[in-house]
Design a protein around this motif. Structure first.
Motif, PDB file in Angstrom:
ATOM      1  N   GLY A 164       0.780  -1.233   0.000  1.00 24.21           N
ATOM      2  CA  GLY A 164       0.000   0.000   0.000  1.00 24.21           C
ATOM      3  C   GLY A 164       0.810   1.281   0.000  1.00 24.21           C
ATOM      4  N   LEU A 165       2.138   1.167  -0.084  1.00 22.43           N
ATOM      5  CA  LEU A 165       2.992   2.350  -0.153  1.00 22.43           C
ATOM      6  C   LEU A 165       3.786   2.341  -1.454  1.00 22.43           C
ATOM      7  N   PRO A 166       4.125   3.522  -1.979  1.00 28.62           N
ATOM      8  CA  PRO A 166       5.016   3.552  -3.134  1.00 28.62           C
ATOM      9  C   PRO A 166       6.348   2.896  -2.802  1.00 28.62           C
ATOM     10  N   VAL A 167       6.937   2.244  -3.786  1.00 28.57           N
ATOM     11  CA  VAL A 167       8.235   1.591  -3.645  1.00 28.57           C
ATOM     12  C   VAL A 167       9.161   2.106  -4.733  1.00 28.57           C
ATOM     13  N   TRP A 168      10.291   2.656  -4.337  1.00 24.96           N
ATOM     14  CA  TRP A 168      11.311   3.096  -5.278  1.00 24.96           C
ATOM     15  C   TRP A 168      12.489   2.145  -5.175  1.00 24.96           C
ATOM     16  N   LEU A 169      12.869   1.560  -6.280  1.00 25.54           N
ATOM     17  CA  LEU A 169      14.010   0.651  -6.348  1.00 25.54           C
ATOM     18  C   LEU A 169      15.219   1.389  -6.875  1.00 25.54           C
ATOM     19  N   SER A 170      16.323   1.329  -6.129  1.00 31.86           N
ATOM     20  CA  SER A 170      17.546   1.975  -6.587  1.00 31.86           C
ATOM     21  C   SER A 170      18.685   0.957  -6.647  1.00 31.86           C
ATOM     22  N   ILE A 171      19.413   0.986  -7.742  1.00 30.71           N
ATOM     23  CA  ILE A 171      20.496   0.040  -7.986  1.00 30.71           C
ATOM     24  C   ILE A 171      21.845   0.754  -7.921  1.00 30.71           C
ATOM     25  N   THR A 172      22.914  -0.017  -7.830  1.00 31.82           N
ATOM     26  CA  THR A 172      24.257   0.543  -7.901  1.00 31.82           C
ATOM     27  C   THR A 172      25.011  -0.156  -9.021  1.00 31.82           C
ATOM     28  N   VAL A 173      25.771   0.628  -9.797  1.00 34.32           N
ATOM     29  CA  VAL A 173      26.423   0.102 -10.999  1.00 34.32           C
ATOM     30  C   VAL A 173      27.942   0.193 -10.878  1.00 34.32           C
ATOM     31  N   MET A 174      28.612  -0.482 -11.790  1.00 36.66           N
ATOM     32  CA  MET A 174      30.072  -0.526 -11.796  1.00 36.66           C
ATOM     33  C   MET A 174      30.645   0.882 -11.960  1.00 36.66           C
ATOM     34  N   ASP A 175      31.766   1.133 -11.296  1.00 35.80           N
ATOM     35  CA  ASP A 175      32.404   2.446 -11.396  1.00 35.80           C
ATOM     36  C   ASP A 175      32.781   2.794 -12.831  1.00 35.80           C
ATOM     37  N   ASP A 176      33.202   1.780 -13.588  1.00 37.51           N
ATOM     38  CA  ASP A 176      33.713   2.042 -14.936  1.00 37.51           C
ATOM     39  C   ASP A 176      32.755   1.641 -16.047  1.00 37.51           C
ATOM     40  N   ASP A 177      31.536   1.198 -15.674  1.00 38.11           N
ATOM     41  CA  ASP A 177      30.585   0.775 -16.695  1.00 38.11           C
ATOM     42  C   ASP A 177      29.170   0.856 -16.142  1.00 38.11           C
ATOM     43  N   GLY A 178      28.477   1.930 -16.450  1.00 35.86           N
ATOM     44  CA  GLY A 178      27.139   2.141 -15.921  1.00 35.86           C
ATOM     45  C   GLY A 178      26.081   1.245 -16.532  1.00 35.86           C
ATOM     46  N   THR A 179      26.440   0.435 -17.491  1.00 36.97           N
ATOM     47  CA  THR A 179      25.476  -0.497 -18.075  1.00 36.97           C
ATOM     48  C   THR A 179      25.425  -1.815 -17.314  1.00 36.97           C
ATOM     49  N   ARG A 180      26.291  -1.973 -16.290  1.00 39.01           N
ATOM     50  CA  ARG A 180      26.342  -3.227 -15.545  1.00 39.01           C
ATOM     51  C   ARG A 180      26.146  -2.987 -14.052  1.00 39.01           C
ATOM     52  N   LEU A 181      25.353  -3.835 -13.438  1.00 40.22           N
ATOM     53  CA  LEU A 181      25.256  -3.849 -11.982  1.00 40.22           C
ATOM     54  C   LEU A 181      26.599  -4.274 -11.395  1.00 40.22           C
ATOM     55  N   ARG A 182      26.777  -4.034 -10.107  1.00 38.20           N
ATOM     56  CA  ARG A 182      28.057  -4.418  -9.499  1.00 38.20           C
ATOM     57  C   ARG A 182      28.255  -5.936  -9.465  1.00 38.20           C
ATOM     58  N   SER A 183      27.199  -6.680  -9.670  1.00 35.52           N
ATOM     59  CA  SER A 183      27.301  -8.134  -9.807  1.00 35.52           C
ATOM     60  C   SER A 183      27.910  -8.533 -11.136  1.00 35.52           C
ATOM     61  N   GLY A 184      27.968  -7.597 -12.077  1.00 35.10           N
ATOM     62  CA  GLY A 184      28.402  -7.885 -13.435  1.00 35.10           C
ATOM     63  C   GLY A 184      27.260  -8.092 -14.395  1.00 35.10           C
ATOM     64  N   GLU A 185      26.041  -8.266 -13.878  1.00 38.67           N
ATOM     65  CA  GLU A 185      24.861  -8.448 -14.727  1.00 38.67           C
ATOM     66  C   GLU A 185      24.521  -7.137 -15.447  1.00 38.67           C
ATOM     67  N   PRO A 186      23.968  -7.228 -16.655  1.00 37.94           N
ATOM     68  CA  PRO A 186      23.549  -5.996 -17.337  1.00 37.94           C
ATOM     69  C   PRO A 186      22.369  -5.354 -16.619  1.00 37.94           C
ATOM     70  N   VAL A 187      22.350  -4.043 -16.588  1.00 42.95           N
ATOM     71  CA  VAL A 187      21.226  -3.325 -15.982  1.00 42.95           C
ATOM     72  C   VAL A 187      19.918  -3.729 -16.641  1.00 42.95           C
ATOM     73  N   GLY A 188      19.955  -3.996 -17.938  1.00 48.47           N
ATOM     74  CA  GLY A 188      18.757  -4.396 -18.659  1.00 48.47           C
ATOM     75  C   GLY A 188      18.133  -5.682 -18.155  1.00 48.47           C
ATOM     76  N   ALA A 189      18.918  -6.510 -17.427  1.00 46.09           N
ATOM     77  CA  ALA A 189      18.385  -7.765 -16.883  1.00 46.09           C
ATOM     78  C   ALA A 189      17.349  -7.525 -15.795  1.00 46.09           C
ATOM     79  N   LEU A 190      17.236  -6.281 -15.327  1.00 48.78           N
ATOM     80  CA  LEU A 190      16.227  -5.932 -14.324  1.00 48.78           C
ATOM     81  C   LEU A 190      14.835  -5.767 -14.923  1.00 48.78           C
ATOM     82  N   ALA A 191      14.742  -5.653 -16.233  1.00 48.45           N
ATOM     83  CA  ALA A 191      13.462  -5.332 -16.871  1.00 48.45           C
ATOM     84  C   ALA A 191      12.339  -6.310 -16.501  1.00 48.45           C
TER      85      ALA A 191
END
Length: 298
Positions: free
Chosen positions: A160-187
């Motif tokens: 019943g409350l809004p939920v904002w999801l925030s991720i953290t990405v690689m220092d040298d590559d903003g297209t990847r999560l710090r796990s190494g997975e592509p950010v697009g895999a969150l879709a």
């Protein structure tokens, strides 16, 4: 003119800085105990700077983070104190929202240590219950893998409350999560849970734009709040690190940070603010720049 939500900046790092105490693995939780009035003072400073959201000092107030410490039995009291401070600052300001922060289980930037999503959902139940009913929205912060984000979303969506999801990405590559997975895999995860916003935080400002290009395609409001660290060191990835393993940048002035953030707004971001090492002066400058560009801060 665009309506922009202006988040606050660093809470934990700002508390550590203002306390003057030597950092401990309990980070801002320890400061909250030793200097109880400081938490509201930090929230007050951000509201005065122009922020419209107070983020509770609950990022590390998680039962698993307190295991084996002298505070293990004081989880509920700590969570209550953090929410009290944010609500008091909002009420004193006369406007604004309180975002209940939920950080990653076990450790920041270490998704390899995080339990699977089903177990994480169970572990988040207690902190979620402490926040529910007193906050305006959930802010899930620094999720570094798809599975890590899944666990937190399972615990918060549908309450019943809004939920904002925030991720953290690689220092040298903003297209990847710090796990190494592509950010697009969150879709698929975003499609399934339908959080009210998707953000990127606690990442270098230089990496944010690439992440936002991807988040903008998720069909949700999106935004960012970067950190001011030179980078994430190997020392900080050790067990029970302290923040003095990280170094603040000297080149990220309020004006320089605002340049980055205004670029995110140009990309379509409608939620901006700051993370570690981004303080009230940065938020004040960003507020001024947003108004000068004829945006409305909400």
């Amino acid at each position: 003119m665009t309506d922009i939500t202006l988040l606050d900046g660093s809470i934990g790092q700002e508390l550590v800085k203002r306390s003057g105490d030597k950092p401990t693995p309990l980070w801002s939780t320890q400061v909250m105990l030793d200097h109880p009035g400081l938490v509201q003072a930090v929230h007050d400073a951000y509201f005065s700077a122009g922020a419209t959201v107070a983020t509770t000092n609950t990022y590390c107030v998680l039962p698993d983070r307190l295991v084996g410490t002298a505070l293990e039995e004081h989880f509920a009291a700590l969570a209550c104190a953090a929410v009290d401070a944010a609500c008091a600052a909002r009420d004193a300001h006369g406007a604004g929202r309180v975002a209940g922060a939920l950080g990653p289980l076990m450790a920041t930037y270490r998704p390899d240590l995080c339990p699977p999503a089903e177990e994480a959902e169970r572990l988040y139940a207690q902190p979620v219950a402490q926040l529910l009913g007193r906050i305006d929205l959930f802010l899930i912060e620094s999720m570094a893998s798809v599975d890590q984000a899944d666990g937190a979303l399972r615990a918060t969506c549908g309450l019943g409350l809004p939920v904002w999801l925030s991720i953290t990405v690689m220092d040298d590559d903003g297209t990847r999560l710090r796990s190494g997975e592509p950010v697009g895999a969150l879709a698929p995860l975003v499609e399934r849970h339908q959080p009210d916003a998707v953000l990127v935080n606690c990442s270098r400002p230089e990496a944010i734009a690439a992440a936002l290009d991807i988040l903008s395609g998720f069909g949700r409001p999106f935004g960012a709040y970067a950190n001011g660290f030179t980078g994430i060191t190997e020392g900080f990835l050790d067990e029970k690190p302290t923040v003095d393993a990280l170094q603040a940048r000297t080149d990220l002035s309020p004006a320089a940070y605002a340049d980055f953030a205004m670029g995110w707004v140009d990309q379509g971001a409608t939620i901006v603010g700051g993370c570690c090492e981004v303080g009230p002066d940065h938020i004040a400058e960003l507020a001024a720049r947003l108004r000068a560009a004829d945006h409305r801060i909400i």
